[in-house]
Design a protein around this motif. Structure first.
Motif, short mmCIF file in Angstrom:
data_model
loop_
_atom_site.label_atom_id
_atom_site.label_comp_id
_atom_site.label_asym_id
_atom_site.label_seq_id
_atom_site.Cartn_x
_atom_site.Cartn_y
_atom_site.Cartn_z
N ALA A 237 0.75 -0.84 -0.27
CA ALA A 237 -0.28 0.18 -0.04
C ALA A 237 0.77 1.21 -0.30
O ALA A 237 1.77 1.28 0.74
CB ALA A 237 -0.72 -0.21 1.13
N PRO A 238 0.41 2.32 -0.74
CA PRO A 238 1.18 3.77 -0.60
C PRO A 238 1.58 4.14 0.56
O PRO A 238 -0.05 3.56 2.02
CB PRO A 238 0.42 5.00 -1.41
CG PRO A 238 -0.97 3.85 -1.54
CD PRO A 238 -0.94 2.33 -1.44
N ALA A 239 2.84 4.77 1.21
CA ALA A 239 2.75 5.67 2.41
C ALA A 239 0.45 6.80 3.19
O ALA A 239 1.12 6.43 4.23
CB ALA A 239 3.68 6.18 2.62
N ALA A 240 1.48 7.30 1.89
CA ALA A 240 0.01 7.63 1.85
C ALA A 240 -1.41 7.48 3.31
O ALA A 240 -2.27 7.36 3.55
CB ALA A 240 -1.08 8.23 0.92
N ALA A 241 -1.70 5.72 2.41
CA ALA A 241 -2.55 4.82 3.35
C ALA A 241 -2.85 4.64 4.33
O ALA A 241 -3.64 4.76 5.26
CB ALA A 241 -2.48 3.25 3.22
N ALA A 259 -7.44 17.72 2.19
CA ALA A 259 -6.52 17.94 1.80
C ALA A 259 -5.34 18.60 1.36
O ALA A 259 -5.27 18.88 2.94
CB ALA A 259 -7.65 19.01 0.97
N PRO A 260 -4.19 18.36 0.96
CA PRO A 260 -2.85 19.27 0.91
C PRO A 260 -3.24 20.40 0.38
O PRO A 260 -3.77 20.87 -0.25
CB PRO A 260 -2.22 18.56 -0.07
CG PRO A 260 -3.09 18.58 -0.72
CD PRO A 260 -4.02 17.71 -0.90
N GLU A 261 -2.07 21.31 1.43
CA GLU A 261 -1.88 22.55 1.15
C GLU A 261 -0.99 22.53 -0.11
O GLU A 261 -0.22 22.05 -0.60
CB GLU A 261 -0.72 23.57 2.17
CG GLU A 261 -1.94 22.97 4.02
CD GLU A 261 -2.64 23.63 3.72
OE1 GLU A 261 -3.13 24.83 2.93
OE2 GLU A 261 -3.46 24.14 3.84
N PRO A 262 -1.31 23.89 -0.65
CA PRO A 262 -0.45 23.82 -2.31
C PRO A 262 0.74 23.66 -2.18
O PRO A 262 1.30 22.81 -2.65
CB PRO A 262 -0.55 25.74 -2.00
CG PRO A 262 -2.22 25.83 -1.70
CD PRO A 262 -1.66 25.13 -0.49
N GLU A 266 4.22 18.15 -3.84
CA GLU A 266 5.29 17.44 -3.64
C GLU A 266 4.90 16.21 -2.79
O GLU A 266 5.01 15.65 -3.49
CB GLU A 266 6.21 18.09 -4.23
CG GLU A 266 7.78 17.53 -4.79
CD GLU A 266 9.16 18.20 -4.71
OE1 GLU A 266 9.57 17.55 -4.89
OE2 GLU A 266 8.58 19.02 -4.96
N GLN A 267 5.30 17.03 -1.58
CA GLN A 267 4.92 15.34 -0.47
C GLN A 267 4.06 13.98 -0.36
O GLN A 267 4.20 13.35 -0.72
CB GLN A 267 5.50 16.18 0.70
CG GLN A 267 5.37 15.44 1.99
CD GLN A 267 5.69 16.35 3.08
OE1 GLN A 267 5.70 17.43 3.42
NE2 GLN A 267 5.69 14.86 4.20
N VAL A 312 1.07 10.67 -11.00
CA VAL A 312 0.03 11.35 -10.50
C VAL A 312 -0.50 12.32 -11.38
O VAL A 312 0.37 13.31 -11.74
CB VAL A 312 0.85 12.02 -9.73
CG1 VAL A 312 -0.15 12.71 -8.18
CG2 VAL A 312 1.28 10.75 -8.11
N THR A 313 -1.84 12.19 -11.18
CA THR A 313 -2.73 13.72 -11.70
C THR A 313 -3.27 14.31 -10.94
O THR A 313 -4.50 13.67 -9.87
CB THR A 313 -3.82 13.03 -13.29
OG1 THR A 313 -2.96 11.71 -13.98
CG2 THR A 313 -4.32 14.01 -13.46
#
Length: 419
Positions: A237-241, A259-262, A266-267, A312-313
């Motif tokens: 699984a991706p680290a984000a999971a 939601a990530p900040e602007p 990249e991170q 990533v899109t």
């Protein structure tokens, strides 16, 4: 204590050779179990000693282990006292009968591990308490053994038996702790799956129902979240999971994340490494299903070649095209109606003039900006602009048609390498 004429203590005189450890024997030469080596009569010798040691063990545990340095009331105190008393009782029974049933002991010490988990403590704390108990017990047993004349060889076996017994109890509690952790993880996973279902429901679930489910799932509802559609899975699984609500069981795996900040884009993208991903627009939790729908549409367009194939899109970078291509028939009609004058051109001419037309419209006919964007000479831009004037005539000056041309060109972006 008076000694008989042969110099032995009263205990030795009474039990004599029984206090001498049994020796492994038999024609096979195989050693017998440690408990079978201890004289059964030791249980009688040490029973009064261990009856007084239980309280000392509890006090020493409280004194030396900060996590237990609190009043022994309620379920916690009862469990600790019961555990110590049961440990001594079963230890004596084991000496007297190595084959004695152990289910009571097993359940008690499994339960201690479970309670440690529910108290939010690492099992290492309980293992430290076991070690304290073993140390105090051995000290008192050794003193009593020397007073009553138990042979040194027997005391050595007894020490080994005490610490082996403590390891056994500790292992039971580790097992109980692990089972409780796995059970809790399974329950938490089910609750998070339920929360994800509620967030992705359409029409949206009632806010109070979602909030209650989030509390049960221990997942903080963010003000804005993004849905991430995943494809081309890796083995992991991706680290984000790790911080997401995740679904890897369906044919279209996905994540819900704050939601990530602007400046975190990249991170955030790196945390999805190993998977092809599309990140939906940032929305309030009630609209999570819409974000996921957009993300899955973006993946579909990547697969069809309508969007660039990137790891990533970000949907937010392609909103107009996602909107247009959601209805392919209408997009095709728009292209046919507004870009019809380009139909009769060769492929290379079509691409060259379509790219110039889009740049011309978006820069309001600024020759220098168009030249810089296309990396061509300004005179080349003027020449192409004349061709476009001939093909489209007054359409280039009509605001509504200009807008629709931009949309049509965005629905079928030209190949930059051929412009």
């Amino acid at each position: 204590m008076t000694r008989p004429q042969d110099g032995r203590s009263g205990v030795e005189a009474t039990y004599g050779p029984l206090l001498t450890p049994a020796r492994p024997g038999g024609s096979s030469g195989r050693p017998v179990q440690l408990w079978a080596l201890l004289p059964k009569e030791l249980a009688t010798v040490f029973r009064p000693v261990l009856a007084d040691v239980a309280g000392e063990v509890v006090r020493e545990i409280q004194r030396t282990i900060p996590d237990y340095a609190r009043p022994l009331d309620g379920a916690f105190g009862k469990a600790l006292k019961t555990g110590v008393q049961m440990a001594f009782l079963q230890f004596l029974e084991r000496i007297g009968n190595p084959e004695a049933p152990s289910e009571d002991r097993r359940s008690v010490f499994l339960s201690l591990g479970v309670q440690e988990f529910h108290q939010g403590r690492n099992v290492d704390v309980l293992q430290a308490a076991y070690r304290v108990g073993a140390r105090v017990t051995w000290r008192r047993v050794a003193e009593a053994g020397r007073r009553t004349g138990v042979p040194s060889a027997t005391l050595c076996l007894l020490a080994e038996a005490i610490f082996a017994y403590i390891d056994e109890l500790s292992a039971l509690s580790v097992e109980g702790h692990a089972e409780a952790r796995e059970k809790a993880a399974g329950a938490l996973e089910r609750r998070r799956h339920r929360l994800m279902e509620l967030l992705l429901a359409e029409p949206p679930s009632p806010p109070d129902v979602v909030k209650h489910a989030a509390d049960l799932a221990r997942w903080q509802l963010p003000e804005l979240l993004v849905a991430v559609a995943l494809d081309q899975p890796s083995d992991e699984a991706p680290a984000a999971a790790s911080s997401a609500l995740a679904d890897f069981e369906s044919s279209s795996p996905c994540l819900l994340l704050p939601a990530p900040e602007p400046d975190e884009r990249e991170q955030f993208a790196e945390s999805l490494a190993g998977w092809r991903a599309a990140i939906g627009p940032a929305v309030p939790p009630a609209f999570a299903a819409r974000s996921l729908r957009a993300a899955r549409e973006a993946l579909r367009l990547v697969e069809s070649g309508a969007l660039a194939d990137e790891p990533v899109t970000w949907c937010v970078d392609h909103l107009s095209r996602l909107w247009l291509l959601k209805e392919p028939f209408l997009a095709a009609e728009l292209v046919r109606e507004r870009l019809g004058p380009l139909t009769g051109l060769t492929g290379k001419q079509h691409t060259r003039l379509a790219g110039t037309l889009l740049a011309w419209l978006e820069t309001c006919g600024n020759v220098r900006e168009v030249a810089e964007r296309l990396a061509v000479h300004p005179q080349t831009v003027r020449s192409r602009a004349q061709e476009l004037e001939t093909l489209f005539a007054d359409g280039l000056r009509d605001p509504e048609r200009r807008f629709e041309m931009i949309l049509a060109l965005r629905a079928t972006p030209p190949d930059p390498s051929r412009i």
